[in-house]
Design an enzyme around this catalytic site. Structure first.
Site, PDB file in Angstrom:
ATOM      1  N   ALA A 248       0.841  -1.202   0.000  1.00  0.00           N
ATOM      2  CA  ALA A 248       0.000   0.000   0.000  1.00  0.00           C
ATOM      3  C   ALA A 248       0.869   1.242   0.000  1.00  0.00           C
ATOM      4  O   ALA A 248       1.907   1.287   0.669  1.00  0.00           O
ATOM      5  CB  ALA A 248      -0.907   0.022   1.219  1.00  0.00           C
ATOM      6  N   ASP A 249       0.450   2.234  -0.749  1.00  0.00           N
ATOM      7  CA  ASP A 249       1.094   3.540  -0.698  1.00  0.00           C
ATOM      8  C   ASP A 249       0.361   4.476   0.246  1.00  0.00           C
ATOM      9  O   ASP A 249       0.969   5.397   0.794  1.00  0.00           O
ATOM     10  CB  ASP A 249       1.161   4.142  -2.103  1.00  0.00           C
ATOM     11  CG  ASP A 249       2.264   3.514  -2.939  1.00  0.00           C
ATOM     12  OD1 ASP A 249       3.341   4.118  -3.022  1.00  0.00           O
ATOM     13  OD2 ASP A 249       2.063   2.417  -3.467  1.00  0.00           O
ATOM     14  N   ARG A 250      -0.939   4.228   0.418  1.00  0.00           N
ATOM     15  CA  ARG A 250      -1.700   5.014   1.386  1.00  0.00           C
ATOM     16  C   ARG A 250      -2.968   4.252   1.741  1.00  0.00           C
ATOM     17  O   ARG A 250      -3.638   3.719   0.858  1.00  0.00           O
ATOM     18  CB  ARG A 250      -2.052   6.391   0.821  1.00  0.00           C
ATOM     19  CG  ARG A 250      -2.614   7.370   1.852  1.00  0.00           C
ATOM     20  CD  ARG A 250      -2.875   8.742   1.238  1.00  0.00           C
ATOM     21  NE  ARG A 250      -1.655   9.417   0.864  1.00  0.00           N
ATOM     22  CZ  ARG A 250      -1.236  10.585   1.350  1.00  0.00           C
ATOM     23  NH1 ARG A 250      -1.952  11.202   2.265  1.00  0.00           N
ATOM     24  NH2 ARG A 250      -0.123  11.142   0.941  1.00  0.00           N
TER      25      ARG A 250
END
EC number: 5.3.1.23
Length: 369
Positions: A248-250
């Site tokens: 996940a990046d965010r």
């Protein structure tokens, strides 16, 4: 620093080299980073990528810059200098919350230090030590993610020793300071004798899966198979995988997750075929300020990545004059995610309404209320 045989980040105080991941798997070439501008370019050009690695590379790039800096200003001016440089570095990849989270923590640190510091050198020294700690802590956090994830999956899948998983993009040692997030879970499954096979997608258009994840899997001698992005649904239909694990990046407060473009496709296919879908990420990837994924800014990248081979670096392969939409990420809704694996433990859904309560999880893990 770091304990992985594969290192995307090679750091010693005053010196930073980043493995040029654009050239993998055929060349292992390191680029020297001497300042924040070098770090910004390396992140933007995807020399280094992966949300945790981006944050650490940015922090260390500035650490190298200030380590030999002849600065004549006051401690407050030094803190302002560091803060401005960090803001600049955050602009290199805005979707990756780890980068902005790290910058905010480091900005707060230098601001507090400036209140009592006698000179600018003390500000820079405090900053350097904090950036170095981030590098060490990331490896420990990733190993904890791997252990929590492997234990949870084993329970969920009935202690099967023939579990096969599918992953997307690259989330291993090359995307972190070492060991990895989603790929760290796969490593832990393998070392625990649970894993039958790991499948990885190409992850178009930059091919982080075929170039980087496949490279790591072969390096670690993990039984693995590469598939085209478009083959994932067929793979699930024939029962070849029991779980999908991505990074996940965010992550928004409700569990909506931004990750490499194509993740949403996998989540939809997994839901349809009854395959469990996991997100593995450090808590620094969680952004409680965003109620849902609707507020996540999605970065759009150069059309050349689709128009030319080698992620835009090679010859033209598409028709001249065609317009291009090239988002770097998509958002997977929380209702398609089975659980979120962190270094603090696994975030599961409440039985009552099948929703994540991430805020309570983090408060509990931190011993606060």
């Amino acid at each position: 620093m770091g304990e992985s045989a594969l290192q995307s980040i090679v750091y010693h105080r005053g010196s930073l080299r980043l493995l040029d991941q654009r050239k993998l798997p055929l060349e292992e070439d390191y680029i020297e980073v001497k300042c924040s501008a070098d770090g910004w370019n390396a992140i933007r050009d995807m020399v280094v990528r992966g949300a945790p690695a981006i944050a650490i590379a940015a922090a260390l790039a500035l650490a190298v810059e200030v380590s030999g800096l002849d600065f004549t200003g006051t401690p407050v001016e030094a803190a302002a200098f560091v803060s401005k440089k960090l803001e600049y570095l955050v602009s290199s990849r805005p979707t990756a919350v780890n980068l902005s989270d790290a910058a905010t923590k480091l900005q707060n640190l230098v601001s507090r230090t400036a209140e009592t510091a006698e000179d600018a050198k003390a500000i820079f020294q405090a900053y350097i030590e904090a950036a170095e700690t981030m590098l060490v802590d990331d490896v420990a956090d990733n190993k904890a993610i791997g252990l929590h994830g492997a234990k949870f999956l084993k329970q969920q899948l009935g202690n099967s020793t023939h579990t096969s998983v599918l992953t997307h993009c690259n989330t291993g040692s090359l995307a972190t300071a070492g060991y990895g997030t989603a790929l760290g879970v796969i490593r832990a499954l393998h070392s625990g004798g649970i894993l039958k096979k790991a499948f990885c997608t190409e992850t178009r258009p930059f091919n982080q899966g075929s170039r980087l994840t496949a490279f790591e899997l072969v390096h670690e001698k993990i039984p693995a198979m590469l598939i085209a992005d478009s083959a994932a649904a067929a793979l699930m239909k024939n029962g070849s995988v029991q779980a999908v694990i991505v990074g996940a990046d965010r992550i928004a407060a409700n569990g909506d997750t931004a990750n490499k473009i194509g993740t949403y496709n996998l989540a939809i296919s997994a839901k349809h075929h009854g395959v469990q879908f996991y997100v593995a990420a450090p808590v620094t990837s969680i952004d409680l300020s965003l109620p849902s994924g609707e507020q996540i800014v999605i970065e759009e990248r150069s059309p050349k990545e689709l128009l030319n081979s080698e992620g835009g670096l090679g010859k033209q392969v598409a028709a001249s004059g065609i317009s291009v939409w090239n988002p770097a990420f998509d958002v997977t809704p929380a209702n398609l995610i089975t659980a979120i694996i962190t270094e603090k433990g696994v975030v599961t859904k409440s039985d009552a309404d099948e929703t994540f309560n991430i805020k309570d999880f983090i408060q509990s893990a931190n011993g606060t209320s």
